[in-house]
Design a protein around this motif. Structure first.
Motif, PDB file in Angstrom:
ATOM      1  N   SER A 152       0.858  -1.179   0.000  1.00  0.00           N
ATOM      2  CA  SER A 152       0.000   0.000   0.000  1.00  0.00           C
ATOM      3  C   SER A 152       0.896   1.230   0.000  1.00  0.00           C
ATOM      4  O   SER A 152       1.403   1.655   1.041  1.00  0.00           O
ATOM      5  CB  SER A 152      -0.925   0.006   1.225  1.00  0.00           C
ATOM      6  OG  SER A 152      -1.738   1.151   1.218  1.00  0.00           O
ATOM      7  N   LYS A 157      -6.267   4.813   3.856  1.00  0.00           N
ATOM      8  CA  LYS A 157      -6.316   3.574   4.624  1.00  0.00           C
ATOM      9  C   LYS A 157      -6.492   2.406   3.667  1.00  0.00           C
ATOM     10  O   LYS A 157      -7.241   2.487   2.691  1.00  0.00           O
ATOM     11  CB  LYS A 157      -7.466   3.595   5.628  1.00  0.00           C
ATOM     12  CG  LYS A 157      -7.606   2.317   6.451  1.00  0.00           C
ATOM     13  CD  LYS A 157      -8.860   2.326   7.307  1.00  0.00           C
ATOM     14  CE  LYS A 157      -8.772   3.372   8.412  1.00  0.00           C
ATOM     15  NZ  LYS A 157      -9.959   3.298   9.306  1.00  0.00           N
ATOM     16  N   THR A 158      -5.807   1.326   3.976  1.00  0.00           N
ATOM     17  CA  THR A 158      -6.011   0.065   3.268  1.00  0.00           C
ATOM     18  C   THR A 158      -6.544  -0.953   4.258  1.00  0.00           C
ATOM     19  O   THR A 158      -5.982  -1.134   5.339  1.00  0.00           O
ATOM     20  CB  THR A 158      -4.712  -0.453   2.643  1.00  0.00           C
ATOM     21  OG1 THR A 158      -4.259   0.482   1.654  1.00  0.00           O
ATOM     22  CG2 THR A 158      -4.926  -1.810   1.986  1.00  0.00           C
ATOM     23  N   SER A 190       2.596  -1.244   4.335  1.00  0.00           N
ATOM     24  CA  SER A 190       1.728  -0.094   4.108  1.00  0.00           C
ATOM     25  C   SER A 190       2.410   1.191   4.543  1.00  0.00           C
ATOM     26  O   SER A 190       2.950   1.271   5.646  1.00  0.00           O
ATOM     27  CB  SER A 190       0.408  -0.258   4.874  1.00  0.00           C
ATOM     28  OG  SER A 190      -0.418   0.875   4.698  1.00  0.00           O
ATOM     29  N   ASP A 193      -2.305   3.995   6.995  1.00  0.00           N
ATOM     30  CA  ASP A 193      -3.031   3.159   7.938  1.00  0.00           C
ATOM     31  C   ASP A 193      -3.411   1.829   7.298  1.00  0.00           C
ATOM     32  O   ASP A 193      -3.821   1.769   6.131  1.00  0.00           O
ATOM     33  CB  ASP A 193      -4.287   3.876   8.430  1.00  0.00           C
ATOM     34  CG  ASP A 193      -3.975   5.089   9.287  1.00  0.00           C
ATOM     35  OD1 ASP A 193      -2.828   5.190   9.768  1.00  0.00           O
ATOM     36  OD2 ASP A 193      -4.872   5.928   9.473  1.00  0.00           O
ATOM     37  N   LEU A 194      -3.320   0.774   8.087  1.00  0.00           N
ATOM     38  CA  LEU A 194      -3.622  -0.578   7.611  1.00  0.00           C
ATOM     39  C   LEU A 194      -4.515  -1.273   8.627  1.00  0.00           C
ATOM     40  O   LEU A 194      -4.223  -1.265   9.826  1.00  0.00           O
ATOM     41  CB  LEU A 194      -2.340  -1.379   7.416  1.00  0.00           C
ATOM     42  CG  LEU A 194      -2.491  -2.864   7.071  1.00  0.00           C
ATOM     43  CD1 LEU A 194      -3.120  -3.037   5.688  1.00  0.00           C
ATOM     44  CD2 LEU A 194      -1.143  -3.577   7.148  1.00  0.00           C
ATOM     45  N   THR A 195      -5.614  -1.870   8.143  1.00  0.00           N
ATOM     46  CA  THR A 195      -6.497  -2.660   8.985  1.00  0.00           C
ATOM     47  C   THR A 195      -6.654  -4.045   8.381  1.00  0.00           C
ATOM     48  O   THR A 195      -6.769  -4.185   7.162  1.00  0.00           O
ATOM     49  CB  THR A 195      -7.887  -1.999   9.116  1.00  0.00           C
ATOM     50  OG1 THR A 195      -7.761  -0.754   9.805  1.00  0.00           O
ATOM     51  CG2 THR A 195      -8.852  -2.887   9.890  1.00  0.00           C
ATOM     52  N   GLY A 214       3.347  -1.631   8.989  1.00  0.00           N
ATOM     53  CA  GLY A 214       2.726  -0.385   8.577  1.00  0.00           C
ATOM     54  C   GLY A 214       3.454   0.795   9.178  1.00  0.00           C
ATOM     55  O   GLY A 214       3.856   0.761  10.344  1.00  0.00           O
ATOM     56  N   VAL A 218      -1.650   0.393  12.574  1.00  0.00           N
ATOM     57  CA  VAL A 218      -2.036  -0.945  12.134  1.00  0.00           C
ATOM     58  C   VAL A 218      -3.067  -1.481  13.116  1.00  0.00           C
ATOM     59  O   VAL A 218      -2.832  -1.504  14.322  1.00  0.00           O
ATOM     60  CB  VAL A 218      -0.826  -1.896  12.054  1.00  0.00           C
ATOM     61  CG1 VAL A 218      -1.292  -3.323  11.750  1.00  0.00           C
ATOM     62  CG2 VAL A 218       0.151  -1.428  10.978  1.00  0.00           C
TER      63      VAL A 218
END
Length: 645
Positions: A152, A157-158, A190, A193-195, A214, A218
């Motif tokens: 990413s 955000k991803t 990433s 932000d990564l979720t 990230g 994260v």
């Protein structure tokens, strides 16, 4: 961490073609949010004066919020595009993504469902402006030998959603084509932000460096995630937050980690729940600032476990008088920079729930500032300290079982006011440190230096505490204050240590205290105590398991205890002891009561030999087989007395 990147001509053409679509609801179907859910872990600030210690709680709601999109893994009823991986290429159905050889680039916010296998390639999220991309892994396998498999690069955000019932695999190679300072370093990487959410499974093979990393926040809000990493397993630079996921990590470096060391408001970890199986060459969970845990099940092994801990000689050599005069000898060849702690934070640790099994080569729980245990169940085997904090430790609840350690619990200020705490230590059991204590920020000798001034002290205000130590049992280079609870100590058998060891005073005003150990450095509570104490010194060493029972003139048992090791002194203090009352000490015999850690309750003691009777005339009474005696002062070390044979 928001950056602008040059678009490829193909991506520019794609953007132009779908410009109108970008103005519709399909442009970012995940943009709306509902009121945030907040974590329930608590931060606790320890406040102390010269006689007591209390805790003041504040919530962690400002630390982490989960939006609706963080928690929602659904996609079937949302307009989406599909990406079908076909070995060395991919097919796209829908808008927002393009394929260039073996590289798939997502250029618009939206939902993308990925399935199939890409044996050599990459998925890149690279948006022109901020937005949210949901990448649904629906039975996908992605491998990139020369870099991150999922990268990413630019997005607000991803979200990686793991479709229920699917197995997904992401892996990289052991070398990257680009290795600059700002280049990706993980199989899933990433910049923003990564979720990760959903109910499916994800296996990540981080062969080059990290597994999942990230550079901002994260969050993990679901999924069954397995990570194998050449360095760290799961990393969120600014923040790592986890709730109700199943995470398995095998990492040569740290297991779970947050790394921001330039902003004191970031670099923290918050875990609400889940199941964790962490095997790390270095730290299991490491936060650059705070670590907050409110629930979950944890199995953590670091540095190969406690069997690989540094080998240390006994800290107090022959002739030492209760202070740490000689440095412990270590035969470990590990570098000082290595750290193999179970839970570690450079600032504060707060544990308000969870079940922990920790087997660590280094400290099992370590804070460079304060530590609070309010609830939970902990089983600890440590190659160094069981629980260590540089500034303060407060145990207010839960069950803590330290079955192996060098020093069990160690800090400048220790307060125990609730819960059950069991400590086995090859040196001091509970230690309020002074001088060079041989524990360290990195778990190696000679790095922590505690001061003997300030608010150092041990406060025993409630709960149930047992200590089994080869060194001192309760050791304070300041003072000890006991107002309640039950404390039993199976102290040292060698005469260079004592079951009780303090430099200031030991003031006891409540609770049950029992301490058995050797005679050479034995101390009783201080004479300024408001609750009476008795110290009995035998003329010869008593065998392990030989019961000691103290009864009043009416035959009521004040305490009945069977020390686990051989002993020559026995200390008891109880609210049932009264000045001017008559008490008899018995030895041997049996009890019909229930035995818990050597302490008998709800039974009848019988068959023992009467050793001595006495009527305490002051707050501290010293006895031998002949009756009341006087202890000589402890050589100018202040507060209590040390007996002499």
């Amino acid at each position: 961490m928001k950056k602008k990147f040059m678009r490829t001509k193909l991506a520019i053409a794609l953007m132009s073609a779908v410009l109108l679509a970008s103005c519709s609801s399909n442009a970012d179907p995940l943009a709306s949010e509902v009121p945030a859910q907040t974590v329930s872990a608590g931060e606790v600030e320890t406040v102390a004066d010269n006689s007591t210690a209390t805790t003041v709680s504040k919530t962690a709601s400002e630390r982490v919020t989960y939006s609706e999109e963080d928690l929602d893994s659904s996609w079937e009823d949302i307009e989406h595009s599909t990406i079908t991986l076909n070995g060395t290429s991919a097919a796209i159905e829908g808008t927002g993504a393009v394929v260039d050889g073996n590289q798939v680039t997502i250029a618009l916010p939206g939902v993308y469902v990925v399935s199939g296998k890409l044996i050599e390639g990459q998925i890149i999220v690279d948006l022109e402006s901020e937005g949210t991309v949901k990448l649904v892994l629906n039975g996908a396998e992605i491998h990139n030998a020369e870099g991150s498999a999922i990268y990413s690069k630019q997005a607000g955000k991803t979200i990686i959603s793991l479709q229920e019932g699917t197995q997904n695999i992401v892996s990289d190679g052991d070398s990257y084509a680009s290795t600059g300072e700002d280049d990706p370093t993980a199989a899933i990487f990433s910049e923003d932000d990564l979720t990760i959410n959903g109910a499916g499974s994800l296996t990540v093979e981080g062969n080059y460096n990290d597994g999942i990393s990230g550079k901002d926040d994260v969050m993990v809000a679901g999924g069954n995630i397995t990570v194998h990493a050449a360095d760290d397993g799961l990393v969120g630079r600014d923040m790592l937050a986890i709730k109700e996921a199943t995470i398995t990590v095998e990492a040569d470096g740290d297991g779970l980690k947050s790394t921001n060391d330039t902003d004191a408001s970031k670099g923290y970890i918050v875990i609400e729940g889940g199941v964790f199986d962490l095997k790390a060459g270095n730290d299991g969970i490491q936060a650059e600032t705070e670590l907050l845990i409110s629930g979950g099940e944890y199995s953590i092994v670091t540095g190969g476990g406690s069997a690989n801990g540094a080998v240390k000689a006994e800290e107090n050599g022959p002739g030492a008088r209760g202070v740490q005069q000689t440095a412990a000898v270590e035969t470990s060849t590990a570098a000082e920079s290595e750290s193999a702690k179970g839970l570690k934070a450079a600032a504060d640790i707060t544990i308000s729930g969870g079940t922990f099994t920790i087997d660590s080569a280094d400290d099992s729980i370590h804070s460079n500032n304060s530590l609070v245990i309010a609830a939970g169940k902990m089983s600890i085997t440590s190659g160094d300290d069981g629980i260590h904090a540089d500034a303060s430790i407060a145990i207010t609840g839960g069950t803590t079982d330290i079955s192996k350690s060098y020093e069990g619990i160690e800090s400048m200020l220790i307060t125990i006011s609730g819960g059950e705490t069991h400590v086995v230590a090859s040196d001091d059991g509970i230690n309020v440190g002074g001088g060079n204590d041989q524990s360290s920020v990195n778990g190696r000798a000679g790095e922590n230096t505690f001061s003997t001034t300030g608010d150092s002290g041990l406060h025993l205000d409630g709960g149930y505490v047992t200590v089994d130590s080869t060194g001192d049992g309760l050791d304070s280079n300041g003072s000890i204050y006991m107002t309640g609870g039950t404390v039993t100590v199976n102290g040292p058998t060698g005469n260079n240590n004592g079951a009780l060891d303090y430099d200031g005073a030991f003031e006891i005003s409540g609770g049950l205290l029992i301490a058995a150990g050797s005679a050479g450095m034995a101390q009783a509570p201080s004479e300024q105590s408001t609750q009476p104490s008795i110290l009995m010194q035998y003329s010869s060493t008593q065998a392990a398991g030989t019961i000691v029972s103290v009864k009043d003139s009416a035959g009521k048992e004040i305490a009945t205890f069977a020390p686990a090791k051989e002993y020559q002194t026995f200390v008891v203090s109880s609210p049932d002891l009264k000045q001017d009352g008559k008490y008899t000490l018995y030895s041997g015999g049996t009890s019909t009561g229930t035995e818990t850690n050597g302490l008998y309750s709800d039974g009848v003691y019988q068959g023992g030999s009467e050793i001595v009777s006495a009527t305490p005339a002051s707050s501290v009474t010293y006895l031998n087989e002949s009756g009341v005696t006087t202890g000589t002062t402890n050589g100018g070390m202040g507060g209590g007395r040390r007996t002499r044979g």
